[in-house]
Design a protein around this motif. Structure first.
Motif, short mmCIF file in Angstrom:
data_model
loop_
_atom_site.label_atom_id
_atom_site.label_comp_id
_atom_site.label_asym_id
_atom_site.label_seq_id
_atom_site.Cartn_x
_atom_site.Cartn_y
_atom_site.Cartn_z
N LEU A 18 44.56 40.26 29.03
CA LEU A 18 43.58 39.73 29.98
C LEU A 18 42.24 40.45 29.82
O LEU A 18 41.17 39.82 29.93
CB LEU A 18 44.09 39.89 31.41
CG LEU A 18 43.44 38.96 32.45
CD1 LEU A 18 43.76 37.51 32.11
CD2 LEU A 18 43.93 39.28 33.85
N THR A 19 42.26 41.74 29.55
CA THR A 19 41.02 42.49 29.34
C THR A 19 40.30 42.00 28.09
O THR A 19 39.07 41.83 28.09
CB THR A 19 41.31 43.99 29.21
OG1 THR A 19 42.01 44.44 30.37
CG2 THR A 19 40.01 44.78 29.09
N PHE A 22 38.61 38.43 28.94
CA PHE A 22 37.38 38.47 29.73
C PHE A 22 36.28 39.27 29.03
O PHE A 22 35.10 39.01 29.23
CB PHE A 22 37.66 39.06 31.12
CG PHE A 22 38.26 38.07 32.07
CD1 PHE A 22 37.46 37.30 32.89
CD2 PHE A 22 39.63 37.89 32.15
CE1 PHE A 22 38.00 36.38 33.76
CE2 PHE A 22 40.19 36.97 33.02
CZ PHE A 22 39.38 36.21 33.83
N LEU A 193 44.55 44.23 37.38
CA LEU A 193 44.22 43.06 36.57
C LEU A 193 42.96 42.36 37.08
O LEU A 193 42.06 42.05 36.30
CB LEU A 193 45.39 42.08 36.55
CG LEU A 193 46.54 42.37 35.60
CD1 LEU A 193 47.70 41.41 35.86
CD2 LEU A 193 46.08 42.25 34.16
N VAL A 194 42.90 42.12 38.38
CA VAL A 194 41.72 41.47 38.98
C VAL A 194 40.50 42.36 38.84
O VAL A 194 39.42 41.91 38.41
CB VAL A 194 41.99 41.14 40.46
CG1 VAL A 194 40.75 40.53 41.09
CG2 VAL A 194 43.17 40.18 40.59
N LYS A 196 39.91 44.91 36.77
CA LYS A 196 39.48 45.20 35.40
C LYS A 196 38.88 43.98 34.72
O LYS A 196 38.02 44.11 33.84
CB LYS A 196 40.66 45.73 34.58
CG LYS A 196 40.22 46.42 33.30
CD LYS A 196 41.36 47.13 32.60
CE LYS A 196 40.84 47.84 31.36
NZ LYS A 196 41.92 48.51 30.60
N SER A 197 39.32 42.78 35.09
CA SER A 197 38.74 41.56 34.52
C SER A 197 37.25 41.46 34.83
O SER A 197 36.42 41.13 33.97
CB SER A 197 39.47 40.32 35.05
OG SER A 197 40.83 40.34 34.69
N PHE A 201 34.14 42.18 32.00
CA PHE A 201 33.12 41.14 31.83
C PHE A 201 31.72 41.73 32.01
O PHE A 201 30.81 41.48 31.22
CB PHE A 201 33.36 40.00 32.83
CG PHE A 201 32.40 38.84 32.67
CD1 PHE A 201 32.71 37.80 31.82
CD2 PHE A 201 31.21 38.80 33.39
CE1 PHE A 201 31.83 36.72 31.67
CE2 PHE A 201 30.33 37.74 33.25
CZ PHE A 201 30.65 36.69 32.39
N ALA A 225 40.08 47.76 26.16
CA ALA A 225 41.27 47.01 26.54
C ALA A 225 42.54 47.84 26.37
O ALA A 225 43.52 47.63 27.09
CB ALA A 225 41.37 45.72 25.72
#
Length: 301
Positions: A18-19, A22, A193-194, A196-197, A201, A225
């Motif tokens: 995910l990192t 984004f 997760l939320v 770091k996304s 970015f 990441a």
């Protein structure tokens, strides 16, 4: 393999993928790299940068510093260290001055070689009309109403931002790796997760605006990441090895990273955005918006 370890490995892979996703959006989409677009394009880029500034401000004040102060206080109390000198704040100051001294050394070396690349003032002088007297290109003088000096972001400062955020990501990963219940691992992982996304970015936007070469941007994002997964791995190892001084070393490194982040946030990101003329109230609104998003995530746990 026990179920708890499987959950931690799943969290490790999820954070990594995910990192990367984004982080590579601003790095790979040409729209973010174009500095010669229309006035509206430059305005939107500036507002995105302001949003990122608000994100970093919230990360600094609501996440990094409180986590560090809590950890170092717990360690000092556990070791029965009683001293009137403000040790936690001194460690943060050490991180702040480390970046300041390193940056001044880099700038001095560049000046000695006659380079003009990094000689623009950190906070450019402005006249009453809000026009910058710095060495960067003034877009207003060529008929535009939006001034965005994309060279004001120093590659060195961007590297220090990357470094401080990377250290913090390792500590976030440690928080997952050190847990001993499945529910707690999932709870912390979702929050990170939320969080770091949005952070990655914003970091990618700053790297792109700093004129960092695409290959280096990809390297920075790739390394960033991997930081949380590395932290998870270290946390798993620490739970097995039962290191006595591990928590204290972690707290000290957190303090140095916090001092670095204070420097980057208040002497690089926010001054650059707020001292570029045009759309001042809108810029403040987007800084507040970025701050509010991160504050809401912190409030929701």
């Amino acid at each position: 393999m026990e179920y708890l370890l499987q959950v931690k490995i799943g969290a490790l892979i999820g954070l990594l993928l995910l990192t990367l996703l984004f982080g590579f959006i601003p790095a790979r989409v040409k729209w973010f790299r174009d500095t010669n677009g229309t006035e509206i394009h430059r305005t939107v880029l500036s507002l995105i940068s302001c949003f990122a500034g608000g994100v970093f401000l919230a990360a600094c004040l609501l996440d990094i510093i409180p986590d560090y102060l809590s950890d170092i206080s717990a360690e000092l109390e556990a070791r029965k260290v009683e001293i009137s000198f403000p040790v936690p704040e001194f460690i943060m100051a050490a991180g702040f001055f480390t970046v300041l001294i390193l940056e001044r050394i880099v700038l001095n070396c560049r000046e000695m070689r006659g380079s003009q690349e990094e000689r623009a003032p950190l906070i450019p002088n402005t006249n009453r009309n809000g026009h910058s007297h710095g060495t960067g290109p003034d877009l207003e003088s060529s008929g535009h109403h939006v001034h965005v000096d994309f060279q004001a972001h120093s590659p060195f400062r961007s590297f220090m931002l990357f470094l401080s955020l990377s250290l913090h990501s390792v500590f976030e990963g440690l928080a997952i790796g050190l847990q001993n219940t499945n529910s707690k691992v999932l709870e912390i992982c979702i929050a990170i997760l939320v969080h770091k996304s949005i952070i990655v970015f914003s970091l990618s936007v700053k790297l792109v605006q700093s004129a960092v070469r695409p290959l280096w941007v990809a390297t920075y994002i790739g390394v960033f990441a991997m930081m949380s997964p590395i932290g998870i791995g270290i946390g798993i190892s620490v739970t097995e090895a039962h290191l006595a001084a591990g928590a204290l070393i972690q707290a000290i490194l957190e303090g140095l990273a916090a001092g670095t982040f204070i420097y980057i946030t208040f002497l690089e990101i926010l001054p650059h955005e707020l001292n570029s003329p045009g759309k001042q109230l809108l810029k403040v609104l987007f800084i507040l918006l970025g701050f509010s998003v991160m504050a809401s995530l912190t409030f929701l746990g």
